[in-house]
Structures are given as C-alpha cells and as structure tokens.
Design a protein around this motif. Structure first.
Motif, PDB file in Angstrom:
ATOM      1  N   LEU A  47      56.218  13.194  18.985  1.00 33.85           N
ATOM      2  CA  LEU A  47      56.733  12.858  20.314  1.00 33.85           C
ATOM      3  C   LEU A  47      56.142  13.712  21.441  1.00 33.85           C
ATOM      4  N   GLN A  48      55.712  14.930  21.111  1.00 30.25           N
ATOM      5  CA  GLN A  48      55.179  15.870  22.106  1.00 30.25           C
ATOM      6  C   GLN A  48      56.115  16.047  23.305  1.00 30.25           C
ATOM      7  N   PRO A  49      57.387  16.389  23.051  1.00 31.95           N
ATOM      8  CA  PRO A  49      58.311  16.570  24.180  1.00 31.95           C
ATOM      9  C   PRO A  49      57.954  17.824  24.970  1.00 31.95           C
ATOM     10  N   ASP A  50      58.338  17.828  26.236  1.00 30.19           N
ATOM     11  CA  ASP A  50      58.107  19.003  27.071  1.00 30.19           C
ATOM     12  C   ASP A  50      59.161  20.081  26.811  1.00 30.19           C
ATOM     13  N   VAL A  51      60.368  19.642  26.439  1.00 29.15           N
ATOM     14  CA  VAL A  51      61.497  20.546  26.222  1.00 29.15           C
ATOM     15  C   VAL A  51      62.299  20.034  25.022  1.00 29.15           C
ATOM     16  N   ILE A  52      62.884  20.970  24.271  1.00 28.38           N
ATOM     17  CA  ILE A  52      63.815  20.621  23.206  1.00 28.38           C
ATOM     18  C   ILE A  52      65.184  21.104  23.642  1.00 28.38           C
ATOM     19  N   LEU A  53      66.176  20.210  23.597  1.00 28.59           N
ATOM     20  CA  LEU A  53      67.539  20.550  23.981  1.00 28.59           C
ATOM     21  C   LEU A  53      68.444  20.291  22.783  1.00 28.59           C
ATOM     22  N   ILE A  54      69.188  21.340  22.379  1.00 23.30           N
ATOM     23  CA  ILE A  54      70.060  21.250  21.214  1.00 23.30           C
ATOM     24  C   ILE A  54      71.494  21.526  21.652  1.00 23.30           C
TER      25      ILE A  54
ATOM     26  N   ILE B 226      66.511  11.089  20.264  1.00 19.40           N
ATOM     27  CA  ILE B 226      67.751  11.781  19.921  1.00 19.40           C
ATOM     28  C   ILE B 226      67.752  11.941  18.404  1.00 19.40           C
ATOM     29  N   LEU B 227      67.889  13.188  17.956  1.00 18.76           N
ATOM     30  CA  LEU B 227      67.959  13.476  16.519  1.00 18.76           C
ATOM     31  C   LEU B 227      69.346  14.010  16.188  1.00 18.76           C
ATOM     32  N   ALA B 228      69.844  13.666  15.010  1.00 17.42           N
ATOM     33  CA  ALA B 228      71.154  14.149  14.572  1.00 17.42           C
ATOM     34  C   ALA B 228      71.065  15.585  14.046  1.00 17.42           C
ATOM     35  N   ASP B 229      69.874  15.991  13.585  1.00 20.91           N
ATOM     36  CA  ASP B 229      69.686  17.356  13.091  1.00 20.91           C
ATOM     37  C   ASP B 229      68.220  17.740  13.244  1.00 20.91           C
ATOM     38  N   SER B 230      67.911  18.967  12.838  1.00 18.66           N
ATOM     39  CA  SER B 230      66.545  19.483  13.019  1.00 18.66           C
ATOM     40  C   SER B 230      65.717  19.412  11.749  1.00 18.66           C
ATOM     41  N   ALA B 231      66.157  18.636  10.768  1.00 19.30           N
ATOM     42  CA  ALA B 231      65.491  18.605   9.461  1.00 19.30           C
ATOM     43  C   ALA B 231      64.006  18.277   9.562  1.00 19.30           C
ATOM     44  N   ASN B 232      63.625  17.320  10.379  1.00 23.83           N
ATOM     45  CA  ASN B 232      62.217  16.921  10.525  1.00 23.83           C
ATOM     46  C   ASN B 232      61.663  17.329  11.886  1.00 23.83           C
ATOM     47  N   LEU B 233      62.106  18.460  12.383  1.00 25.81           N
ATOM     48  CA  LEU B 233      61.772  18.866  13.746  1.00 25.81           C
ATOM     49  C   LEU B 233      60.270  18.989  13.979  1.00 25.81           C
ATOM     50  N   THR B 234      59.562  19.634  13.083  1.00 18.53           N
ATOM     51  CA  THR B 234      58.122  19.825  13.274  1.00 18.53           C
ATOM     52  C   THR B 234      57.396  18.480  13.386  1.00 18.53           C
ATOM     53  N   ALA B 235      57.696  17.575  12.485  1.00 16.04           N
ATOM     54  CA  ALA B 235      57.053  16.250  12.511  1.00 16.04           C
ATOM     55  C   ALA B 235      57.421  15.489  13.778  1.00 16.04           C
TER      56      ALA B 235
ATOM     57  N   ASN C 121      63.549  26.070  11.590  1.00 11.89           N
ATOM     58  CA  ASN C 121      62.714  24.964  12.075  1.00 11.89           C
ATOM     59  C   ASN C 121      62.204  25.238  13.481  1.00 11.89           C
ATOM     60  N   LEU C 122      63.050  25.812  14.326  1.00 17.79           N
ATOM     61  CA  LEU C 122      62.610  26.170  15.680  1.00 17.79           C
ATOM     62  C   LEU C 122      61.519  27.239  15.638  1.00 17.79           C
ATOM     63  N   ALA C 123      61.648  28.201  14.741  1.00 20.69           N
ATOM     64  CA  ALA C 123      60.636  29.260  14.628  1.00 20.69           C
ATOM     65  C   ALA C 123      59.282  28.681  14.238  1.00 20.69           C
ATOM     66  N   VAL C 124      59.281  27.696  13.328  1.00 17.88           N
ATOM     67  CA  VAL C 124      58.025  27.053  12.920  1.00 17.88           C
ATOM     68  C   VAL C 124      57.418  26.306  14.106  1.00 17.88           C
ATOM     69  N   VAL C 125      58.244  25.563  14.827  1.00 22.77           N
ATOM     70  CA  VAL C 125      57.754  24.833  15.997  1.00 22.77           C
ATOM     71  C   VAL C 125      57.233  25.821  17.038  1.00 22.77           C
ATOM     72  N   HIS C 126      57.973  26.904  17.248  1.00 23.01           N
ATOM     73  CA  HIS C 126      57.571  27.901  18.251  1.00 23.01           C
ATOM     74  C   HIS C 126      56.222  28.523  17.910  1.00 23.01           C
ATOM     75  N   LYS C 127      55.977  28.714  16.622  1.00 19.48           N
ATOM     76  CA  LYS C 127      54.706  29.299  16.192  1.00 19.48           C
ATOM     77  C   LYS C 127      53.549  28.319  16.367  1.00 19.48           C
ATOM     78  N   ASP C 128      53.764  27.070  15.970  1.00 18.25           N
ATOM     79  CA  ASP C 128      52.684  26.088  15.942  1.00 18.25           C
ATOM     80  C   ASP C 128      52.555  25.244  17.208  1.00 18.25           C
ATOM     81  N   MET C 129      53.676  24.903  17.823  1.00 18.18           N
ATOM     82  CA  MET C 129      53.684  24.023  19.000  1.00 18.18           C
ATOM     83  C   MET C 129      54.722  24.517  20.004  1.00 18.18           C
ATOM     84  N   PRO C 130      54.521  25.689  20.583  1.00 18.75           N
ATOM     85  CA  PRO C 130      55.569  26.279  21.427  1.00 18.75           C
ATOM     86  C   PRO C 130      55.911  25.412  22.636  1.00 18.75           C
ATOM     87  N   ARG C 131      57.200  25.377  22.931  1.00 24.10           N
ATOM     88  CA  ARG C 131      57.721  24.678  24.097  1.00 24.10           C
ATOM     89  C   ARG C 131      59.104  25.241  24.402  1.00 24.10           C
TER      90      ARG C 131
END
Length: 191
Positions: A45-52, A31-40, A64-74
């Motif tokens: 954690l390698q989650p299957d899904v991200i729920l915000i 559980i994260l309070a914000d998406s500041a360190n989302l990529t790391a 941050n979601l766009a960066v994750v989507h580009k590099d580690m889409p889920r």
C-alpha cells in the motif's frame, strides 16, 4: 493527499477514525484488524502514515512495527489506554512517532498526525546525519591505518603518506577511503 493505514480491531472505532481522517483531508489506504501482515501491507500500500488504535499495543504489534521501521520507515501514531512507562518506551523503540494515551478524538487527528510526521522527519534527518558521521569516522580510521602502513613500508612521514594516497585517489578517480581499503588489502597480501 496523505494516505493513512489504519489498524484497529474494532470496526466501529475504525469507522470513527476514517471519518476523522476524511475530515482532516487524508485518504485511508486500508483498514486492518491487526498487524499480523503489516510488512506486506505496508510494502503493497505504501502508506504515508500508520495509525493504530488499541487498548494496549501487543508485543507482536511492536515487533511488526520495528521491522517496518527498519525496512520501510514512516510515521506511526498509536492511540491507546496503556500509559505504562515500559509500554511507551517499547513503542518508541519500535519506531512510534506519537503515542497518545486516553482515547481518540477524531477532531484531534490532523494535529496529531502533523506532529508525528514532523517528529518522524526530524528523527530520520538525525539518523542520516549520524550515519554520515559514523561513515566519515570509519573512513578516517581506514585512512589513518593505510597511512601507517605506507609510513612503515616506504619510510614516509605522515604528510608524505597522505599525499601519496591522495595522488593515487585522484589518479584512480576514487575517494580516499577506497584507496585506503586497497592499501590495507594489499598489505595483508604482501606483508
């Protein structure tokens, strides 16, 4: 078991979400309070899904979601109160699979996550297909350019130029695009 990364600035809402995820048979990765360190966090954690769950997705969250989507889409699910067209469009562009307005009902989590995963898989399949078509078109352009070079340099017709390249590809154990690149590179040096 499907693992879900939960992002919610409210600990009490996050607890409700976690209860709904547990009832749906999902595991909470963190559980994260914000998406500041989302990529790391996603990398670790390698989650299957991200729920915000948020009142309104911030520009930082979407970036941050766009960066994750580009590099580690889920698959990404956002529960929000923001129903503006621009917010929805920006979220989809950032890779959000499901954008749910008007609150989160823990009983609805499973079907929403399932739909988000299915949509994500379809989108990824279309993206791979588009990349393959683009690669084939690019390869075709290279082959055509190389044929033109051979036709001009050796006085061959199109069919003879193609067969000469095909023969070279078979002899080298390479594909036609690789041979075409070699022909084009050699032409730059020699012509």
């Amino acid at each position: 078991m499907l693992s879900v990364l939960v992002i919610d600035e409210s600990r009490s809402r996050a607890a409700e979400i976690c209860a709904g995820l547990a009832l749906a048979g999902y595991q909470v990765a963190a559980i994260l309070a914000d998406s500041a360190n989302l990529t790391a966090e996603v990398e670790k954690l390698q989650p299957d899904v991200i729920l915000i769950d948020t009142e309104s997705p911030s520009r930082d969250t979407l970036e941050n979601l766009a960066v994750v989507h580009k590099d580690m889409p889920r698959p990404v699910v956002i529960f929000t109160q923001e129903d503006g067209q621009n917010a929805i469009r920006d979220a989809v562009r950032a890779g959000v699979s499901a954008y749910i307005v008007d609150g989160l009902d823990p009983k609805r989590i499973k079907p929403i996550v399932d739909v988000a995963r299915a949509r994500f898989e379809d989108t990824q399949a279309m993206r791979r297909e588009l990349e393959e078509v683009s690669r084939k078109l690019s390869d075709r352009k290279l082959v055509d350019k190389a044929k033109g070079i051979l036709m001009k340099a050796r006085g061959l017709d199109e069919e003879a130029a193609y067969h000469a390249m095909r023969k070279l590809a078979m002899e080298r154990g390479q594909n036609m695009a690789r041979v075409a690149r070699d022909v084009i590179d050699m032409a730059r040096v020699l012509l």
